[in-house]
Each structure stands twice: as C-alpha cells, then as structure tokens.
Scaffold this active site. Structure first.
Site, PDB file in Angstrom:
ATOM      1  N   SER A 109       0.822  -1.198   0.000  1.00 60.67           N
ATOM      2  CA  SER A 109       0.000   0.000   0.000  1.00 60.67           C
ATOM      3  C   SER A 109       0.860   1.254   0.000  1.00 60.67           C
ATOM      4  O   SER A 109       2.026   1.234   0.412  1.00 60.67           O
ATOM      5  CB  SER A 109      -0.896  -0.018   1.247  1.00 60.67           C
ATOM      6  OG  SER A 109      -1.534   1.222   1.453  1.00 60.67           O
ATOM      7  N   TYR A 132      -2.797   5.507  -3.630  1.00 57.74           N
ATOM      8  CA  TYR A 132      -3.854   6.431  -3.217  1.00 57.74           C
ATOM      9  C   TYR A 132      -3.510   7.805  -3.797  1.00 57.74           C
ATOM     10  O   TYR A 132      -2.390   8.298  -3.610  1.00 57.74           O
ATOM     11  CB  TYR A 132      -3.937   6.538  -1.692  1.00 57.74           C
ATOM     12  CG  TYR A 132      -4.557   5.340  -1.010  1.00 57.74           C
ATOM     13  CD1 TYR A 132      -5.939   5.192  -0.958  1.00 57.74           C
ATOM     14  CD2 TYR A 132      -3.766   4.371  -0.400  1.00 57.74           C
ATOM     15  CE1 TYR A 132      -6.515   4.109  -0.312  1.00 57.74           C
ATOM     16  CE2 TYR A 132      -4.333   3.283   0.238  1.00 57.74           C
ATOM     17  CZ  TYR A 132      -5.709   3.157   0.283  1.00 57.74           C
ATOM     18  OH  TYR A 132      -6.275   2.076   0.914  1.00 57.74           O
ATOM     19  N   THR A 158      -6.405   2.875  -6.254  1.00 51.65           N
ATOM     20  CA  THR A 158      -7.578   2.669  -5.411  1.00 51.65           C
ATOM     21  C   THR A 158      -8.611   3.739  -5.726  1.00 51.65           C
ATOM     22  O   THR A 158      -8.325   4.939  -5.621  1.00 51.65           O
ATOM     23  CB  THR A 158      -7.200   2.725  -3.924  1.00 51.65           C
ATOM     24  OG1 THR A 158      -6.201   1.741  -3.674  1.00 51.65           O
ATOM     25  CG2 THR A 158      -8.397   2.445  -3.052  1.00 51.65           C
ATOM     26  N   HIS A 279     -13.466  -2.801  -0.756  1.00 50.25           N
ATOM     27  CA  HIS A 279     -12.503  -2.427   0.289  1.00 50.25           C
ATOM     28  C   HIS A 279     -12.767  -3.208   1.580  1.00 50.25           C
ATOM     29  O   HIS A 279     -12.650  -2.687   2.691  1.00 50.25           O
ATOM     30  CB  HIS A 279     -12.554  -0.918   0.555  1.00 50.25           C
ATOM     31  CG  HIS A 279     -11.207  -0.301   0.818  1.00 50.25           C
ATOM     32  ND1 HIS A 279     -10.431   0.223  -0.179  1.00 50.25           N
ATOM     33  CD2 HIS A 279     -10.499  -0.147   1.954  1.00 50.25           C
ATOM     34  CE1 HIS A 279      -9.319   0.705   0.328  1.00 50.25           C
ATOM     35  NE2 HIS A 279      -9.321   0.482   1.633  1.00 50.25           N
TER      36      HIS A 279
END
Length: 382
Positions: A109, A132, A158, A279
């Site tokens: 991530s 992100y 995302t 998610h």
C-alpha cells in the site's frame, strides 16, 4: 491456542484476537457501519454450489494462471494492505516472502511500513503498488517514479476511498497510526507485552512511501478516517485515472470497481485489470459483495481485461466459485493479516499453504485439471 492449532482463516482470526491489543485487532477485523457488507463478502459464496465431475484423471493438475501478463502458480493473490508492522513486527516483509514462496502476486500500500525500494530489491515475484491519489501532486508523482525505478510490475489505483467509510470500531477504540496510547486504551496494550515490546524496541514505525512529503501517519498520529478525509484528493475522476495510467505506462489495475458501467470504462481508459472490491466492507456498508458482481462483470468485459475477485475469500472453494463465475483470479487481505498478526511469517506461510492445498484438493474433487476448465457449467445458483 498455538500455530499448529490453526487450520483455516477463522482459526488464525481467533489467535490474532488473543495476541493483539484490542484497538489493533479491531482495525483489522472491523468495517463500516453495521459491518453487513463485510459479512456478505464471505456469505455471498454460499449462494451457489459447485458441481463436480468424476473419473477425470486428476493425478496431475495445473493451478497456474496469468494475471497482468505475469504467470503465477495459483489463482490466489495477496492484496495490498496498510500498516502491516502494527500487526506484527515482520510486517510486509513476511507477506512478501510468502508470496515469493508460493509464486504469486503481492502488493504493498501507499501506507506500507516498508519502502518501495526495499520490496523492489528483495522480491522477485510479481509485485504491485496500491496508489492512493493525494492532494499533494508531488507525492503522487514521487510514488509513481519510485515504482518505476524499483521495477514494480503493476500499479493498482484505489478508486473507492474518495472519503473514508464510517469505521465505528476505530472510533470507539481511538485507533491511530502510529498508535496513540490513551487512558482508555493503554490497558489493552499493557496486557499484550510481546506486542508492546516489539513495537517499542524494534525498528521505529514509519510510513516510508509517504514520509518524504507528509508527517501524518508517521510522526503525527491520525486515524485512518482522518487521513483519508484530509489527505486524499476527492476530485479524482476518470480523467485523472487515465492520466495516472499514462504516467505509469505499465500494467494498470483499478481497485474498487463494482459496477458493469465502471468495468467498461476501465477497459476504455486502457486498464489491464480490475479488482472487483468493496474495500473489505470498510467503505460503503450495504453495498454488494465482489462475488455478487463477478458474473455480470465477466459477461460485459470478460476477455478484454483481467478480473480479480477481491474480498471475502476464506476457502479454496471460494476461489473456484469466483473463477467459475468469470474471475481471472482472486485476492484477499484479511485472510493473511490474521495469520500475520497471529504468528508473523510462519503464520502467513501456513495460511497461504493451507489455502493452496484446498484449491488443489478441490480442483481434484471437482474433476478439473486446469483453471480454464472452471466455468459456469460448474456452478448451480440456489
């Protein structure tokens, strides 16, 4: 309860609950609002049955599939998840090593606790970066360029976190990154001394892919909701997604697609894969489960884009059902996070090994010698 007592994902969940301070466990385990979508992500697989064939000669089977141009040894990937060193000091390193052992995709991530560069240097198996989109454009460019330099194989943008879901367990526990020790939470940390000692005396907690541009999450304690609501760009749209794809220039996945309309648009902008995902139920409670949508999305865009069923996977039979419904492969986060929290790399290796064995055994019991033989004829809907 010991590692040897863990034979499935739920066993690891129970062991993780015993070994983690409650704010940390509830961050992994919790979801939005009433958590009905999180529960539905798994229960959706109960809506159909597998129909086996026999006398198929299954002494040798092939579990391999190709996702985003990379052949992998089994149709199960390890989804990118945030903050892993809060769950166990080995963090992403344990999950990456396991993915390499089993020859499958692994993702980190933007909120990972190891750097893009370290993963690029140490992991040879396929790796993706979950991006992100931040308000800080320099940070976005930095992460994309770092992924290029580290030779990552794909970026997963995302698209379902325009704002944070209402994660009430985190509101009650006061969970933050890094942890904020408050009078209401300190007892839970104190009665889990191994976690506390590892957190306090091992490598300092940080979010190395973000800390070059922001202090939040590394030096300034914030909740996940606060981070999403203040740091992420709510103006993100399809034009921006296509710009990210162009800037990246490689295999490109949209993580968080749930509708046929959006799946078609993903094809139109040149994405090479979609992760059909809500998610983990952490965002919009009351939404459909990924498995609920696979058949409809596959009918619309199957063969044009790789379709990854992300969420709710707890058994090898779930993987077979998703593929029979039209998915290219499956992925999951909680399925290995519980094991990571319970026992570090040994736990992740054990749970992924168990799931791999289930996929192999279930294929043999289905009379299926290769993944492409799993199709709609193998399913009966209730």
């Amino acid at each position: 309860m010991q590692l040897s007592d863990c034979h499935n994902v739920e066993d690891f969940r129970r062991l993780a609950k015993a070994r983690l301070p409650s704010p940390i466990f509830n961050y992994i385990d919790g979801a939005a609002d009433d958590e009905r979508t999180k529960d539905r992500n798994t229960s959706a697989f109960d809506e159909c049955d597998l129909v086996p064939n026999v006398l198929a000669g299954v002494s040798d089977i092939d579990m391999g599939v190709t996702v985003m141009g990379k052949p992998i040894a089994m149709p199960l990937m390890l989804s990118p998840t945030a903050l892993q060193r809060l769950f166990h000091w080995q963090g992403e390193r344990a999950v990456a090593a396991t993915a390499q052992t089993f020859g499958t995709w692994f993702g980190i991530s933007s909120l990972a606790t190891v750097s893009i560069e370290e993963i690029g240097e140490t992991i040879a198996s396929p790796k993706m970066f979950q991006l992100y989109i931040h308000k800080d454009k320099g940070l976005n460019r930095s992460m994309i360029e770092r992924c290029k330099a580290a030779k990552f194989d794909a970026i997963a943008l995302t698209v379902d976190t325009i704002v944070s879901g209402n994660r009430e367990r985190c509101l009650r526990s006061g969970f933050t990154s890094p942890p904020r020790f408050t009078p209401s939470s300190v007892l839970s940390y104190a009665i889990h001394p191994m976690w506390a000692l590892n957190y306090l005396f091992r490598e300092k907690f940080a979010l190395p892919n973000l800390q070059t541009h922001v202090d939040a999450g590394t030096n300034v304690a914030v909740s996940v909701a606060e981070y999403f609501n203040t740091m992420l760009d709510t103006s993100m749209d399809w034009v921006m997604a296509e710009k990210v794809r162009s800037d990246w220039g490689g295999e490109f996945c949209l993580k968080g697609i749930m509708s046929v309309e959006d799946a078609k648009r993903a094809v139109d902008i040149g994405a090479t894969a979609i992760m059909v995902s809500n998610h983990g139920g952490r965002q919009l409670d009351g939404s459909r489960a990924p498995f609920d949508q696979i058949s409809e999305i596959a009918d619309a865009v199957g063969g044009k884009i790789d379709i990854i069923c992300d969420g709710g996977i707890r058994r090898g039979s779930h993987v077979l059902k998703a593929i029979a419904a039209g998915a290219t492969a499956c992925s999951g986060g909680r399925l290995y996070l519980y094991a990571l929290a319970a026992a570090g790399e040994a736990g992740v290796q054990r749970v992924v090994g168990k799931l791999r064995d289930e996929i192999e055994r279930d294929m043999k019991l289905m009379g299926v010698r290769s993944v492409p033989e799993l199709d709609a004829s193998k399913l009966r809907w209730r």
